[in-house]
Design a protein around this motif. Sequence first.
Motif, PDB file in Angstrom:
ATOM      1  N   ILE A 166      27.767  -8.361  54.715  1.00  0.00           N
ATOM      2  CA  ILE A 166      26.544  -8.336  53.905  1.00  0.00           C
ATOM      3  C   ILE A 166      25.576  -9.428  54.340  1.00  0.00           C
ATOM      4  CG2 ILE A 166      25.622  -8.786  51.596  1.00  0.00           C
ATOM      5  CD1 ILE A 166      28.149  -7.460  50.479  1.00  0.00           C
ATOM      6  N   ASN A 167      26.068 -10.635  54.401  1.00  0.00           N
ATOM      7  CA  ASN A 167      25.184 -11.762  54.698  1.00  0.00           C
ATOM      8  C   ASN A 167      24.726 -11.774  56.152  1.00  0.00           C
ATOM      9  OD1 ASN A 167      25.076 -13.498  52.109  1.00  0.00           O
ATOM     10  ND2 ASN A 167      27.238 -12.972  52.300  1.00  0.00           N
ATOM     11  N   LEU A 168      25.571 -11.245  57.047  1.00  0.00           N
ATOM     12  CA  LEU A 168      25.149 -11.108  58.437  1.00  0.00           C
ATOM     13  C   LEU A 168      24.002 -10.115  58.545  1.00  0.00           C
ATOM     14  CD1 LEU A 168      25.493 -11.583  61.467  1.00  0.00           C
ATOM     15  CD2 LEU A 168      27.280  -9.818  61.459  1.00  0.00           C
ATOM     16  N   ALA A 169      24.090  -8.989  57.836  1.00  0.00           N
ATOM     17  CA  ALA A 169      23.019  -7.995  57.870  1.00  0.00           C
ATOM     18  C   ALA A 169      21.709  -8.595  57.364  1.00  0.00           C
ATOM     19  CB  ALA A 169      23.404  -6.782  57.032  1.00  0.00           C
ATOM     20  N   LEU A 170      21.782  -9.354  56.295  1.00  0.00           N
ATOM     21  CA  LEU A 170      20.587  -9.968  55.723  1.00  0.00           C
ATOM     22  C   LEU A 170      19.980 -11.002  56.669  1.00  0.00           C
ATOM     23  CD1 LEU A 170      21.868 -10.383  52.072  1.00  0.00           C
ATOM     24  CD2 LEU A 170      20.045  -8.843  52.814  1.00  0.00           C
ATOM     25  N   GLN A 171      20.821 -11.855  57.234  1.00  0.00           N
ATOM     26  CA  GLN A 171      20.290 -12.883  58.129  1.00  0.00           C
ATOM     27  C   GLN A 171      19.806 -12.294  59.444  1.00  0.00           C
ATOM     28  OE1 GLN A 171      22.288 -16.577  57.929  1.00  0.00           O
ATOM     29  NE2 GLN A 171      21.697 -17.241  59.963  1.00  0.00           N
ATOM     30  N   LEU A 172      20.459 -11.239  59.913  1.00  0.00           N
ATOM     31  CA  LEU A 172      20.014 -10.559  61.127  1.00  0.00           C
ATOM     32  C   LEU A 172      18.613  -9.987  60.939  1.00  0.00           C
ATOM     33  CD1 LEU A 172      21.064  -9.756  63.949  1.00  0.00           C
ATOM     34  CD2 LEU A 172      22.023  -7.696  62.911  1.00  0.00           C
ATOM     35  N   ALA A 173      18.370  -9.368  59.793  1.00  0.00           N
ATOM     36  CA  ALA A 173      17.045  -8.815  59.506  1.00  0.00           C
ATOM     37  C   ALA A 173      16.010  -9.927  59.375  1.00  0.00           C
ATOM     38  CB  ALA A 173      17.095  -7.988  58.223  1.00  0.00           C
ATOM     39  N   GLU A 174      16.381 -10.999  58.704  1.00  0.00           N
ATOM     40  CA  GLU A 174      15.461 -12.111  58.494  1.00  0.00           C
ATOM     41  C   GLU A 174      15.075 -12.770  59.818  1.00  0.00           C
ATOM     42  OE1 GLU A 174      16.226 -16.517  56.885  1.00  0.00           O
ATOM     43  OE2 GLU A 174      16.522 -14.989  55.357  1.00  0.00           O
ATOM     44  N   THR A 175      16.051 -12.936  60.710  1.00  0.00           N
ATOM     45  CA  THR A 175      15.816 -13.628  61.978  1.00  0.00           C
ATOM     46  C   THR A 175      15.056 -12.765  62.968  1.00  0.00           C
ATOM     47  OG1 THR A 175      17.842 -14.924  61.676  1.00  0.00           O
ATOM     48  CG2 THR A 175      16.934 -14.823  63.895  1.00  0.00           C
ATOM     49  N   THR A 176      15.440 -11.493  63.082  1.00  0.00           N
ATOM     50  CA  THR A 176      14.840 -10.627  64.094  1.00  0.00           C
ATOM     51  C   THR A 176      13.626  -9.865  63.589  1.00  0.00           C
ATOM     52  OG1 THR A 176      16.250  -8.737  63.508  1.00  0.00           O
ATOM     53  CG2 THR A 176      17.112 -10.304  65.150  1.00  0.00           C
ATOM     54  N   LEU A 282      31.169   2.980  69.683  1.00  0.00           N
ATOM     55  CA  LEU A 282      29.717   2.773  69.750  1.00  0.00           C
ATOM     56  C   LEU A 282      29.306   1.339  69.469  1.00  0.00           C
ATOM     57  CD1 LEU A 282      28.433   6.030  68.005  1.00  0.00           C
ATOM     58  CD2 LEU A 282      28.012   5.347  70.386  1.00  0.00           C
ATOM     59  N   SER A 283      30.234   0.514  69.034  1.00  0.00           N
ATOM     60  CA  SER A 283      29.894  -0.872  68.682  1.00  0.00           C
ATOM     61  C   SER A 283      29.689  -1.708  69.935  1.00  0.00           C
ATOM     62  CB  SER A 283      31.003  -1.501  67.835  1.00  0.00           C
ATOM     63  OG  SER A 283      31.108  -0.872  66.581  1.00  0.00           O
ATOM     64  N   ARG A 284      28.606  -2.458  69.941  1.00  0.00           N
ATOM     65  CA  ARG A 284      28.398  -3.414  71.015  1.00  0.00           C
ATOM     66  C   ARG A 284      29.169  -4.704  70.748  1.00  0.00           C
ATOM     67  NH1 ARG A 284      22.813  -2.452  72.385  1.00  0.00           N
ATOM     68  NH2 ARG A 284      22.561  -4.537  73.279  1.00  0.00           N
ATOM     69  N   HIS A 285      29.427  -4.982  69.472  1.00  0.00           N
ATOM     70  CA  HIS A 285      30.220  -6.142  69.077  1.00  0.00           C
ATOM     71  C   HIS A 285      31.198  -5.714  67.987  1.00  0.00           C
ATOM     72  CE1 HIS A 285      26.567  -7.963  70.776  1.00  0.00           C
ATOM     73  NE2 HIS A 285      27.312  -9.011  71.067  1.00  0.00           N
ATOM     74  N   PRO A 376      25.132 -18.593  64.840  1.00  0.00           N
ATOM     75  CA  PRO A 376      25.683 -18.252  66.163  1.00  0.00           C
ATOM     76  C   PRO A 376      26.011 -16.774  66.317  1.00  0.00           C
ATOM     77  CG  PRO A 376      26.724 -20.235  65.294  1.00  0.00           C
ATOM     78  CD  PRO A 376      25.924 -19.639  64.178  1.00  0.00           C
ATOM     79  N   ILE A 377      26.433 -16.128  65.240  1.00  0.00           N
ATOM     80  CA  ILE A 377      26.730 -14.689  65.315  1.00  0.00           C
ATOM     81  C   ILE A 377      25.437 -13.916  65.523  1.00  0.00           C
ATOM     82  CG2 ILE A 377      27.897 -12.757  64.213  1.00  0.00           C
ATOM     83  CD1 ILE A 377      29.339 -14.701  62.416  1.00  0.00           C
ATOM     84  N   VAL A 378      24.393 -14.282  64.798  1.00  0.00           N
ATOM     85  CA  VAL A 378      23.093 -13.630  64.954  1.00  0.00           C
ATOM     86  C   VAL A 378      22.576 -13.811  66.375  1.00  0.00           C
ATOM     87  CG1 VAL A 378      20.681 -13.660  64.206  1.00  0.00           C
ATOM     88  CG2 VAL A 378      22.513 -13.820  62.509  1.00  0.00           C
ATOM     89  N   ARG A 379      22.730 -15.018  66.924  1.00  0.00           N
ATOM     90  CA  ARG A 379      22.289 -15.264  68.302  1.00  0.00           C
ATOM     91  C   ARG A 379      23.058 -14.398  69.283  1.00  0.00           C
ATOM     92  NH1 ARG A 379      22.475 -20.864  66.905  1.00  0.00           N
ATOM     93  NH2 ARG A 379      24.377 -21.106  68.131  1.00  0.00           N
ATOM     94  N   ILE A 381      24.503 -11.512  68.751  1.00  0.00           N
ATOM     95  CA  ILE A 381      24.165 -10.097  68.588  1.00  0.00           C
ATOM     96  C   ILE A 381      22.769  -9.780  69.107  1.00  0.00           C
ATOM     97  CG2 ILE A 381      23.689  -8.301  66.871  1.00  0.00           C
ATOM     98  CD1 ILE A 381      25.898  -9.612  65.152  1.00  0.00           C
ATOM     99  N   SER A 382      21.819 -10.624  68.763  1.00  0.00           N
ATOM    100  CA  SER A 382      20.414 -10.299  69.029  1.00  0.00           C
ATOM    101  C   SER A 382      19.801 -11.058  70.192  1.00  0.00           C
ATOM    102  CB  SER A 382      19.576 -10.575  67.772  1.00  0.00           C
ATOM    103  OG  SER A 382      19.518 -11.966  67.516  1.00  0.00           O
ATOM    104  N   GLY A 383      20.388 -12.201  70.533  1.00  0.00           N
ATOM    105  CA  GLY A 383      19.766 -13.055  71.541  1.00  0.00           C
ATOM    106  C   GLY A 383      18.598 -13.833  71.005  1.00  0.00           C
ATOM    107  N   VAL A 384      18.404 -13.808  69.678  1.00  0.00           N
ATOM    108  CA  VAL A 384      17.275 -14.494  69.046  1.00  0.00           C
ATOM    109  C   VAL A 384      17.798 -15.643  68.203  1.00  0.00           C
ATOM    110  CG1 VAL A 384      15.289 -14.267  67.495  1.00  0.00           C
ATOM    111  CG2 VAL A 384      15.952 -12.358  68.973  1.00  0.00           C
ATOM    112  N   ALA A 385      17.250 -16.828  68.400  1.00  0.00           N
ATOM    113  CA  ALA A 385      17.647 -17.983  67.603  1.00  0.00           C
ATOM    114  C   ALA A 385      16.980 -17.927  66.245  1.00  0.00           C
ATOM    115  CB  ALA A 385      17.280 -19.278  68.327  1.00  0.00           C
ATOM    116  N   ALA A 386      17.373 -18.817  65.359  1.00  0.00           N
ATOM    117  CA  ALA A 386      16.851 -18.812  63.987  1.00  0.00           C
ATOM    118  C   ALA A 386      15.347 -18.970  63.961  1.00  0.00           C
ATOM    119  CB  ALA A 386      17.512 -19.909  63.175  1.00  0.00           C
ATOM    120  N   GLU A 387      14.818 -19.772  64.872  1.00  0.00           N
ATOM    121  CA  GLU A 387      13.369 -19.917  64.987  1.00  0.00           C
ATOM    122  C   GLU A 387      12.964 -19.337  66.325  1.00  0.00           C
ATOM    123  OE1 GLU A 387      12.029 -23.850  64.431  1.00  0.00           O
ATOM    124  OE2 GLU A 387      12.896 -24.051  62.430  1.00  0.00           O
ATOM    125  N   ARG A 388      12.096 -18.372  66.293  1.00  0.00           N
ATOM    126  CA  ARG A 388      11.690 -17.708  67.511  1.00  0.00           C
ATOM    127  C   ARG A 388      10.832 -18.652  68.342  1.00  0.00           C
ATOM    128  NH1 ARG A 388      10.198 -11.608  66.144  1.00  0.00           N
ATOM    129  NH2 ARG A 388      11.760 -11.158  67.656  1.00  0.00           N
TER     130      ARG A 388
END
Length: 401
Positions: A166-176, A282-285, A376-379, A381-388
């Motif tokens: 849940i929290n990964l999905a939320l932070q992934l959306a917020e960051t990317t 189908l999962s990349r991670h 670190p998990i968001v990075r 998965i997405s290659g995007v840090a917390a601050e773009r």
Amino acid sequence: MNIAIATPPEESTSIVTRNRIVGFVNDELSAAALRKGLEGANLSIRRGTIRNAIRMLETDTDLFALVADISGIDDPFTELERLSGVCPPDVRVAVIGDNREITFYRELLELGLTEYLPRPLTRDMVLDKLRPKLLGDVAANHIDRGGHVVSICGAQGGAGATSIAINLALQLAETTKAKVALLDLHLQGGEAAVMLGVRPGPGLRIALENPMRADTLFLERAAIEVNERVCLVSADEDLDAQLEITEAGIRHVLGLLRQRFNYIVVDVPVPFPPSIYPVIKLSRHVMVLLESEVTGLRNAHALRAAVINIAGKDRVFTLLNRAGRPGGLPRAAVVKALGAEPDIVIPDLGKGMTEALNLGIPALKHVRKLRRHLAPIVREISGVAAERSGWWRRVLTAHLR
């Protein structure tokens, strides 16, 4: 300044006579990205920077390629000059660092370097940018235009897999700033809806059992909006219900979600039946989540083996949750049992996590430290840090979207 670090011609025999790749990096996430992105290569990872690489090359030049970290080096060009004095011309050299300026990237390539990758380093960056230049191939099934699927698999009950999903999905959306779907495949007794304080309908079960009845609009009606970027797709079926989930239904639902969302975070039930295999494929991670307990360690080995058999070794990441929790096994025992350090570690964050569950709110809103440990998990998965960090970062990570 011209540094003689040259990429060898394709017909070079060094590929045959010297196939060793040595990497010097200073953080475990970069090490994990290299191990997974260069899976199948004769790779050795060591702790250190380009300076450690120089010292190694003074006595050991029996290698095909070198990857060195220049992060934190005040004058990397001076160190590269020193490197050129001890590195054989036919050794391929790639570097990683913190500078994301395109002029810096061009200057490095003009010196004859094989590649430069900015941190945070991810497996996908290594697969896409570095692997073809070092090994001449690309991992199978890597390029895919659909939404990026991330699976969370708990190695033991109560380890916190749903909370992390849940929290990964939320932070992934917020960051990317991307659209994220949270798919809870625990159709009976699933906790995602409870943790978010919502009540799902019957749409997911119908779609999984009879894919012919599911279209894009149908799935949209089954999705519950958590916020403007995140939707939950879940069910709340009776415990005595006889479910007939089909592989075709799983594929169809994932296909619909991947058309509409940039990322799909899946809370996967364990053990997973054959009908769930398409999710893993189908999962990349695939995050195998465990706690510091004997059962978690035992199940984690079996779960990792199952995922590897289905999808391959490079997609599996071990996530140690609630590390340091009172009564848990010491970290050294966990590392010994796993045979390696966990790829990602989230410490015990106290009673706030349980309080968030009871309040029906995401833990990100209640436990501030969680955001830092999910980063670190968001990075990865997405290659995007917390601050773009501007245009250059977007160029380098565009292939991940």
